[in-house]
Design a protein around this motif. Structure first.
Motif: not given
Length: 657
Positions: A21, A86-87, A91, A279, A375, A379, A610, A614
């Motif tokens: 990321r 981290q999303g 997420v 994130s 974002t 993702d 998603i 994950r």
């Protein structure tokens, strides 16, 4: 596009985390971007309006209470989950529970809708900015007329009406003006282009752009304050703001509602960009401290910037005791302040400074909301080119913003803004507060007290809010409060009686007897466990910990307050249901509510947002009181610390030829 990408990379090299990321080039870059999203035109314009209308030093009592009860707990939640998981919003909420993906989508829906009309307001600013280079200023002596005819070029509607008793609609409002205002559409394209420039390359560029988009408005605001407080009779306005006590105002519900609304909307909680921005932080950054810095910076800026307006208030001789009020942010920014600017010496210079300040404040907020949506797309799998995603999104959103650039655009904007702000936004944040402290690890609670007790307690909790506010409007506030507390107490009592005995003892004094242990699981376990699980990551080392009172504040203070504020939306709509544009805004707000509900009922519909690897994070089996992800968190922290140490040694040791 490749040429632009190479230029962007040379200007700001892209940093990557171990997971691939993008990462902020520095902590200051993240903080300035987050503060830039919070600090906007509303700080310089809306805040002085509500303070003036609730004049006096007593304003700061409900204002500061709302900051500590609503803003700080909500922001800690959004920053911490974005950084820890981290999303982006979808997420992150999926990681908490698979049924919360709709809540994450609701946050993005708010930013999507608001950003489509937000840049149109900035386009109005640019129209004023263009005219600011004339002397005398063209709106001198006719600020209201100039705003309506030269900037908005709006065509007045044919008002609809209700029957005498308000029970039926006699006629619907008609909007004869449908043409596009060319200058507003052109400036809107320019503002969208600026937004594209700020985010097309990712946080590497954004993290450096914000030094300019935030630094320059701060300097300009200081200049405006100096000029405003030096105007004749400016001291009377400053005295009204900071040296007048009117304790009787605290008995009015209006000042409390205004304070909650101002804090809620000015901090930007509920738009999703804090989670998205966080994130891109290093996983073990100081999230709690960052959240508090953001809120305090926002509050400090608007409290200090208000002197720029109150100096003008004294100069114009405005007095709330005489029945005068400052209307919404539009009138203050586009009528009241320009009127004062026109009467100042060197008026064009101060007008240029003022509208340029509003431009940068507006752009810094606009690209934060768009970045949250970007974002989400970045993702997803498969990975797409960020410049392509940003370009496509900006183009689509500009086209969607064109209806606001029409002769009826002002009314369309007001209709969408009113119900997005007063209904959808409040419901989204209410959903954040209650789901994070109810749904998170709910299976642990059920395993200890049983399904009947868990359901009964939450029926009392949610039923008290729903039926309490309904009766409060239909009968009286005291009757609503009595019913609300009564349902909650009854639900709690019944749940305590039918709950099974917990297998795992509750902590501290809660575990002293059977009933307090049951109460602990039903009332506090989910939020407390979320706090513990997040602290494993965000409170590593010398970082600040999420405090123990954080989750009770969210569940038992923030959520009920938001439920009460939300309840005012339906009576308000009933009074304007003859207006088609208000109907459109009301329907759009309910789309947000529908997204959240559908995400809870059919979470698989949102799996497309998603990454496949994950999707199962929100359905992990846990055990009561076992902190989730301890081993993984410590391993990741050791890796990150080791990498940092290697980088430090590499930088300090001389290189051999």
């Amino acid at each position: 596009m490749n040429v632009i990408r190479r230029i962007g990379r040379s200007f700001s090299p892209i940093e990557k985390s171990d997971e691939g990321r993008d990462q902020w080039p520095s902590r200051a870059g993240f903080l300035l971007a987050a503060v830039g999203g919070a600090i906007g035109m509303g700080n310089l314009l809306r805040y002085p309006s509500v303070v003036f209308n609730n004049h006096g030093l007593q304003w700061f009592i409900p204002y500061l209470m709302a900051i500590f009860i609503i803003a700080i707990p909500g922001l800690i939640l959004e920053v911490a989950i974005g950084q820890a998981y981290q999303g982006g919003t979808v997420v992150a909420y999926n990681h908490m529970n698979k049924r919360l993906k709709g809540t994450g989508m609701g946050l993005l829906f708010i930013g999507f809708v608001v950003s489509t009309y937000f840049n149109t307001i900035v386009a109005w600013i640019m129209t004023f900015f263009r005219h600011s280079f004339q002397s005398p200023l063209p709106w001198q002596g006719r600020s209201q007329e100039f705003y309506v005819q030269n900037v908005l070029r709006r065509v007045e509607p044919i008002e609809g009406s209700l029957s005498a008793d308000g029970s039926s609609v006699l006629s619907y409002t008609q909007y004869p003006g449908t043409g596009i205002v060319g200058e507003v559409a052109g400036w809107s394209a320019f503002v969208w282009f600026l937004t594209w420039l700020c985010i097309f390359q990712g946080v590497a560029v954004t993290g450096r752009v914000v030094y300019f988009t935030m630094g320059l408005p701060v300097v300009m605001t200081i200049i405006l304050i100096g000029r405003s407080v030096s105007l004749p009779n400016a001291g009377e306005g400053v005295k009204l703001y900071f040296a007048t006590w009117n304790g009787g105002k605290l008995a009015s519900s209006g000042i409390w509602q205004a304070a909650c609304g101002q804090v809620f909307f000015s901090t930007g909680v509920g738009f999703g960009y804090y989670t998205a921005y966080a994130s891109y932080n290093r996983k073990f950054a100081n999230a709690v401290q960052d959240a508090i810095i953001i809120v305090c910076s926002n509050a400090s800026f608007e409290a200090i910037a208000a002197f720029a307006v109150f100096g003008v208030v004294g100069y114009l001789g405005l007095d709330p005791d005489s029945g005068e009020t400052l209307a919404g942010s539009f009138d203050v920014g586009f009528v009241t302040y320009p009127e004062a600017l026109a009467e100042m010496p060197a008026a064009p210079f101060w007008a240029v400074i003022f509208f340029l300040t509003l431009l940068f404040l507006g752009v810094s907020s606009a690209f934060a909301m768009i970045d949250a949506i970007v974002t989400l797309v970045m993702d997803m799998s498969p990975k797409l080119s960020r410049p392509l995603v940003v370009t496509s999104l900006i183009t689509m959103m500009y086209l969607l913003s064109l209806p606001y650039c029409t002769e009826f655009g002002y009314y369309h904007l007001n209709g969408i803004d009113a119900w997005t702000s007063n209904m959808a936004l409040i419901f989204v944040v209410w959903s954040e507060c209650v789901t994070s402290t109810t749904v998170y690890r709910w299976k642990d609670v059920v395993s200890q007290v049983g399904v009947p007790a868990f359901v009964t307690y939450n029926v009392g909790y949610f039923g008290g809010q729903i039926f309490g506010v309904a009766v409060g409007h239909a009968v009286s506030p005291s009757a609503g409060a009595g019913l609300g507390f009564g349902l909650f107490i009854a639900g709690t009592a019944i749940a305590l009686l039918i709950a099974k005995s917990p297998d795992s003892r509750a902590p501290r004094f809660w575990g002293r007897n059977l009933y307090t242990s049951r109460l602990w699981y039903m009332a506090f376990y989910s939020g407390n466990q979320l706090k513990r699980d997040l602290n494993v990551i965000v409170a590593t080392g010398k970082n600040w910990s999420i405090p123990v009172f954080w989750s009770p504040l969210l569940r038992y203070a923030s959520a009920p307050i938001l439920a009460i504020i939300f309840s005012f939306a339906y009576p308000s709509f009933y009074q304007v249901r003859y207006d088609p544009l208000n109907i459109v805004g009301f329907a759009a707000a309910h789309c947000c509510l529908l997204i959240i509900v559908l995400g809870f009922i059919v979470p698989k519909w949102f799996d497309v947002f998603i990454p496949p690897e994950r999707r199962e994070e929100g359905d992990v089996i846990t055990a009561p009181h076992v902190v989730s992800g301890v081993i993984e968190a410590h391993r990741d922290h050791e890796i990150e610390s080791g990498s940092a140490e290697i980088e430090h040694k590499g930088a300090s040791e001389p290189k051999t030829p």
